[in-house]
Design a protein around this motif. Structure first.
Motif, PDB file in Angstrom:
ATOM      1  N   LYS A 194      45.639  37.459  44.543  1.00  9.68           N
ATOM      2  CA  LYS A 194      45.963  37.924  43.195  1.00  9.68           C
ATOM      3  C   LYS A 194      44.787  37.701  42.249  1.00  9.68           C
ATOM      4  O   LYS A 194      44.444  38.577  41.441  1.00  9.68           O
ATOM      5  N   GLN A 195      44.194  36.533  42.347  1.00 12.40           N
ATOM      6  CA  GLN A 195      43.055  36.205  41.490  1.00 12.40           C
ATOM      7  C   GLN A 195      41.908  37.202  41.669  1.00 12.40           C
ATOM      8  O   GLN A 195      41.243  37.585  40.706  1.00 12.40           O
ATOM      9  N   GLU A 196      41.696  37.630  42.907  1.00 15.99           N
ATOM     10  CA  GLU A 196      40.575  38.526  43.213  1.00 15.99           C
ATOM     11  C   GLU A 196      40.869  40.002  42.952  1.00 15.99           C
ATOM     12  O   GLU A 196      39.989  40.756  42.529  1.00 15.99           O
ATOM     13  N   PHE A 197      42.125  40.427  43.222  1.00 18.24           N
ATOM     14  CA  PHE A 197      42.368  41.872  43.330  1.00 18.24           C
ATOM     15  C   PHE A 197      43.495  42.444  42.463  1.00 18.24           C
ATOM     16  O   PHE A 197      43.777  43.628  42.557  1.00 18.24           O
ATOM     17  N   GLU A 198      44.118  41.634  41.606  1.00 16.44           N
ATOM     18  CA  GLU A 198      45.315  42.152  40.928  1.00 16.44           C
ATOM     19  C   GLU A 198      45.031  43.334  40.000  1.00 16.44           C
ATOM     20  O   GLU A 198      45.930  44.108  39.691  1.00 16.44           O
ATOM     21  N   ASP A 199      43.808  43.509  39.549  1.00 17.16           N
ATOM     22  CA  ASP A 199      43.497  44.642  38.663  1.00 17.16           C
ATOM     23  C   ASP A 199      43.503  45.968  39.412  1.00 17.16           C
ATOM     24  O   ASP A 199      43.753  47.020  38.800  1.00 17.16           O
ATOM     25  N   ASP A 200      43.220  45.937  40.700  1.00 18.87           N
ATOM     26  CA  ASP A 200      43.050  47.188  41.452  1.00 18.87           C
ATOM     27  C   ASP A 200      44.076  47.405  42.550  1.00 18.87           C
ATOM     28  O   ASP A 200      44.342  48.542  42.940  1.00 18.87           O
ATOM     29  N   TYR A 201      44.660  46.325  43.098  1.00 16.55           N
ATOM     30  CA  TYR A 201      45.521  46.433  44.275  1.00 16.55           C
ATOM     31  C   TYR A 201      46.916  45.862  44.022  1.00 16.55           C
ATOM     32  O   TYR A 201      47.105  45.002  43.150  1.00 16.55           O
TER      33      TYR A 201
END
Length: 393
Positions: free
Chosen positions: A247-254
């Motif tokens: 979530k920390q790495e990818f929540e904006d896109d995935y």
């Protein structure tokens, strides 16, 4: 209630069921009656669904029914599908008199196949992990290695046709199931949808799941572990994928979709990940989840053989590879050398591979060797080939 269940499912009751089934089975067959069942009557999915939908569209003379677990009838009602509850009086009237059975797993051991019934076993995956009599030591609850293999061989004696997705599977199925009948080497009917779906289908499914159309989708679909269970048919699964890090790495896109195996009994608590992680374990059919996913993360599940038809990225999260390979099942081919995607052993590895794929994509021709071995029959017409082989022949 539990006392009544024990009586209904007990050995004495099964003997009575067997006698009733045999007696009704002596009656003349209903020539165009086809009974479908998927994953013990729990789903409207997989190759039985694909065959049903093909026959519904092309065989108006066929009488098509679904055999359904009583705990899973709501879906069939909602979709207005013709169904009968397993082990009810109506089921005992229809099932033994049906000319055709289409199923993707084993039927109860007590259930005899009437002499003139044609049983089409579609199975439910291209084998990576060892199956049937090829398993050296069975560690599943409620059985022994000897009993498990004996029951498997007794079941395969009932099959008239066995559907195979490719030559590789045919060779394994014949040995692992002890099957000497006719194999329909056709591709998997369930994969016709992957070949024939449209962008409109993708948009409709995303809307149904409340996934923004501009969000990319990661599908996480792990398998079960034979030695991790609560009871017979109820398997544990401890998610080793760190959703906080993802979530920390990818929540904006995935967004991440979690699809547990049908044997896994866990109820996932994803309340901390609203809008990012979705539990889709009870979603009708994984085929819809494949087509909306931009990437698959799996382990030893056969899902990657099907997903490869889409030629999209696959990441293997195999944190317990040695244990699974050496102690639990063993594999039919070298996943470390032949997997159609990178092997990862921690969430950090998974994150790095996602970033690498984001930056570089899949190398041209990456899937060619794998596709030519496992997916070469998948052209969108497997259901047609299967039905034309068994129906009214």
């Amino acid at each position: 209630m539990n006392f009544i269940k024990k009586i209904i499912r007990g050995k004495k009751a099964q003997k009575v069921y067997r006698i009733i089934f045999k007696l009704v089975g002596f009656l003349p067959k209903q020539r165009n009656l086809v009974i479908f069942e998927s994953f013990h009557g729990k789903q409207y999915s997989d190759s039985p669904r694909a065959i049903y939908e093909y026959m519904k569209d092309h065989y108006s003379d066929a009488e098509l029914w679904w055999s359904v677990d009583r705990r899973h009838t709501d879906l069939f009602k909602e979709m207005e599908l013709p169904y009968v509850k397993r082990f009810t009086l109506k089921w005992f009237w229809l099932m033994p008199r049906a000319k055709y059975w289409v199923n993707n797993v084993r039927l109860p051991n007590w259930l005899p196949k009437p002499k003139k019934t044609v049983y089409i076993q579609t199975w439910h995956g291209t084998p990576l992990k060892r199956l049937g009599v090829d398993i050296e030591e069975v560690r599943m609850p409620g059985t022994s290695t000897e009993k498990y293999k004996k029951n498997f061989l007794n079941e395969s004696l009932k099959w008239d046709y066995l559907v195979s997705p490719n030559r590789y599977s045919t060779e394994i199925f014949r040995r692992a199931f002890g099957f000497n009948g006719e194999v329909i080497e056709s591709g998997y009917p369930r994969n016709d949808y992957l070949i024939n779906h449209s962008q409109k289908d993708v948009e409709q499914i995303k809307e149904e799941l409340n996934i923004p159309l501009n969000q990319k989708v990661i599908l996480y679909a792990p398998t079960w572990r034979d030695d991790e269970y609560y009871s017979v048919g109820n398997y544990k699964f401890d998610i080793k994928l760190d959703l906080d890090k993802l979530k920390q790495e990818f929540e904006d896109d995935y967004v991440v979709l979690l699809r547990m195996h049908y044997l896994i009994s866990e109820n996932l608590d994803l309340s901390d990940y609203n809008g990012f992680a979705y539990d889709v374990s009870d979603y009708v059919d994984i085929r819809d989840l494949y087509i909306i996913s931009d990437m698959l993360i799996t382990d030893y599940s056969s899902v990657f053989f099907d997903y490869a038809n889409l030629k999209r990225p696959i990441i293997f999260y195999v944190y317990d590879l040695h244990k699974y390979k050496e102690d639990l099942r063993g594999f039919y081919f070298d996943i470390e050398d032949k997997a159609p995607g990178p092997l990862t052993f921690s969430t950090s590895d998974v994150i790095n591979q996602i970033k690498h794929l984001e930056a570089n994509g899949i190398p041209e021709g990456y899937y060619n060797e794998f596709y030519e071995r496992f997916c070469y029959l998948e052209d969108g017409y497997a259901s047609k080939r299967v039905v034309e082989t068994f129906y009214n022949n």
